[in-house]
Design a protein around this motif. Structure first.
Motif, PDB file in Angstrom:
ATOM      1  N   SER A 311       0.923  -1.389  -0.009  1.00  0.00           N
ATOM      2  CA  SER A 311       0.567  -0.297   0.244  1.00  0.00           C
ATOM      3  C   SER A 311       0.673   0.917   0.103  1.00  0.00           C
ATOM      4  O   SER A 311       1.730   1.035   0.224  1.00  0.00           O
ATOM      5  N   GLU A 312       0.245   2.161  -0.688  1.00  0.00           N
ATOM      6  CA  GLU A 312       1.167   3.461  -0.288  1.00  0.00           C
ATOM      7  C   GLU A 312       1.717   3.792   0.753  1.00  0.00           C
ATOM      8  O   GLU A 312       1.676   4.011   2.239  1.00  0.00           O
ATOM      9  N   THR A 314       4.247   6.980   2.753  1.00  0.00           N
ATOM     10  CA  THR A 314       4.589   8.495   2.733  1.00  0.00           C
ATOM     11  C   THR A 314       5.914   7.932   2.990  1.00  0.00           C
ATOM     12  O   THR A 314       6.726   7.703   3.378  1.00  0.00           O
ATOM     13  N   THR A 317       9.151   7.000  -2.452  1.00  0.00           N
ATOM     14  CA  THR A 317       8.962   7.445  -3.906  1.00  0.00           C
ATOM     15  C   THR A 317       9.378   6.402  -5.270  1.00  0.00           C
ATOM     16  O   THR A 317      10.236   5.092  -5.493  1.00  0.00           O
TER      17      THR A 317
END
Length: 439
Positions: A311-312, A314, A317
């Motif tokens: 999942s993403e 933070t 990148t």
């Protein structure tokens, strides 16, 4: 009293390349003769037998607390085995649930002075099949500092299913590992396996470290650290091959982080493990699980790692290989630092400045068909038998562009900057050759 309740992850408790200037090590151990152990006059490890003496004395109970050691030459351990420096023995009993610390721990500073230890198999010194710590150092405590050291391609850290296994530290209850690199193999038969540190109980700082070797393990495995609690991992990268088939909590940098921070790191090595689910995180390019933890300014190349976060996350990148090699990536990695830590490596990827400064005067990676760079004094001369053209870019070690030009046979570029420079040639068809020169 049987000591059978060892400190480990709560989840696990529930689920039950350099040549030495000396002859290769012959297995002897001899005491060092230079230095008094102070910061100004450290004990000098001048040969392989003196490293063996350190292993024996720490494992026998000498902590060297507050003492300083420095390696003075590359060490060739002759392909022999040596147990870890120190011994893990922190435990509880049924009668006493409080943790008892009886580990044999090096509690000083070990400075490799940017030398390499090579041709060594590091093995466990546990007499019983109980949980242990296995690495160059079995255990670290808050006073322990290990820095400026490479474990070469001929090094294997050979763990078992009972060990916390790391290249430099197996089990950590604090301390610092700085500017350390492994080019060899870390083989952990069980959980908690890291290229630099296997398992961190609390309060450790790992900075400026590199895994460019191979890591084999099971769950809670990472290119830099397997499991970390209350710790900082910063300015690190992994290009290692990570092989943990059928395992969970496996990351390019860190397997599982608890109340920790992962900053300014990147991963480009392949990660083999289970894909995972929301209940059991599998493989991930930076960190499989950030539990009450944070990541910032971390990057990965999915085409090279073979995975992305479940999942993403933070601060994590995805970039392409070209973006990872671009000059502005160095600027991004250095942006929030008080002093630059990153430059352009010989392969075009970001590298740590200590690596660029600490290796030989000239390195070449890759080759283009028909065009090359030759150093003549303060000039770079282009040699192309076919008359082929290429884009030349010259960088200083901070990633700043010094020269960029289209060049062909006979062209000369004068480099006015002194120190280490990276020169990269890219042809029209995308072939690249990269050199490191010392001016």
């Amino acid at each position: 009293m049987m000591k059978n309740f060892y400190k480990k992850l709560s989840f696990v408790m529930v689920m039950g390349i350099s040549l030495s200037s000396y002859a290769a090590w012959n297995g002897d151990a001899t005491a060092w003769t230079q230095g008094d152990g102070s910061e100004q006059n450290p004990f000098l490890i001048e040969n392989e037998a003196q490293l063996s003496h350190l292993q024996q004395t720490v494992t026998a109970g000498e902590t060297y607390q507050g003492k300083y050691f420095r390696i003075t030459a590359d060490l060739d351990m002759g392909g022999k085995q040596m147990p870890s420096i120190g011994h893990y023995n922190d435990y509880t009993t049924q009668e006493n649930p409080e943790l008892v610390r009886e580990s044999k721990v090096f509690r000083g500073t070990f400075d490799g002075d940017f030398h390499t230890i090579d041709n060594l198999t590091i093995v466990s010194n546990n007499a019983e099949a109980t949980l242990g710590g296995l690495g160059l150092f079995a255990v670290s405590y808050p006073e322990t500092r290990i820095c400026n050291l490479t474990l070469g391609q001929g090094v294997t850290v050979e763990g078992s299913e009972f060990d916390n296994v790391g290249g430099f530290v197996g089990y950590s209850a604090g301390g610092n590992v700085e500017n350390c690199r492994i080019l060899g193999t870390v083989n952990g038969g069980g959980m908690n396996v890291g290229g630099i540190v296997g398992s961190v109980e609390e309060s450790m700082t790992i900075t400026g470290c590199v895994n460019a070797g191979r890591l084999v393990g099971h769950s809670f495995a990472g290119g830099i650290v397997g499991y970390a609690n209350l710790s900082k991992i910063q300015n690190c990268y992994s290009s290692a091959v990570i092989s943990c088939p059928l395992a969970s909590w496996v990351g390019g940098i860190l397997g599982w982080a608890v109340e920790s921070t992962v900053n300014n790191c990147y991963a480009i090595g392949p990660v083999e493990a289970e894909v995972g689910s929301i209940w059991m995180p599998g493989k991930s390019p930076i960190c499989a699980e950030l539990e009450k933890s944070s990541a910032s300014n971390c990057y990965y190349v999915e085409a090279l790692t073979g995975c992305k976060p479940l999942s993403e996350q933070t601060g994590v990148t995805a970039v392409t290989e070209e973006e990872m090699k671009a000059a502005d990536m160095i600027a991004k990695l250095n942006a929030n630092l008080s002093a630059n830590a990153w430059g352009v490596g010989a392969d075009g990827f970001p590298a740590l400045l200590w690596e660029i400064d600490g290796t030989g005067s000239i390195e070449s990676v890759g080759a283009t068909a028909g065009i090359e760079i030759v150093k003549e004094g303060d000039r770079l001369v282009i040699v192309s038998a076919t008359g082929e053209k290429a884009r030349l870019s010259v960088y200083d070690i901070t990633g700043k562009v010094i020269v960029t030009a289209v060049v062909t046979d006979g062209d000369c570029i004068t480099v006015h900057d002194k120190g280490v420079c990276i020169a990269s040639l890219v042809t029209d068809d995308g072939n690249r050759t990269t050199h490191k020169f010392l001016f």
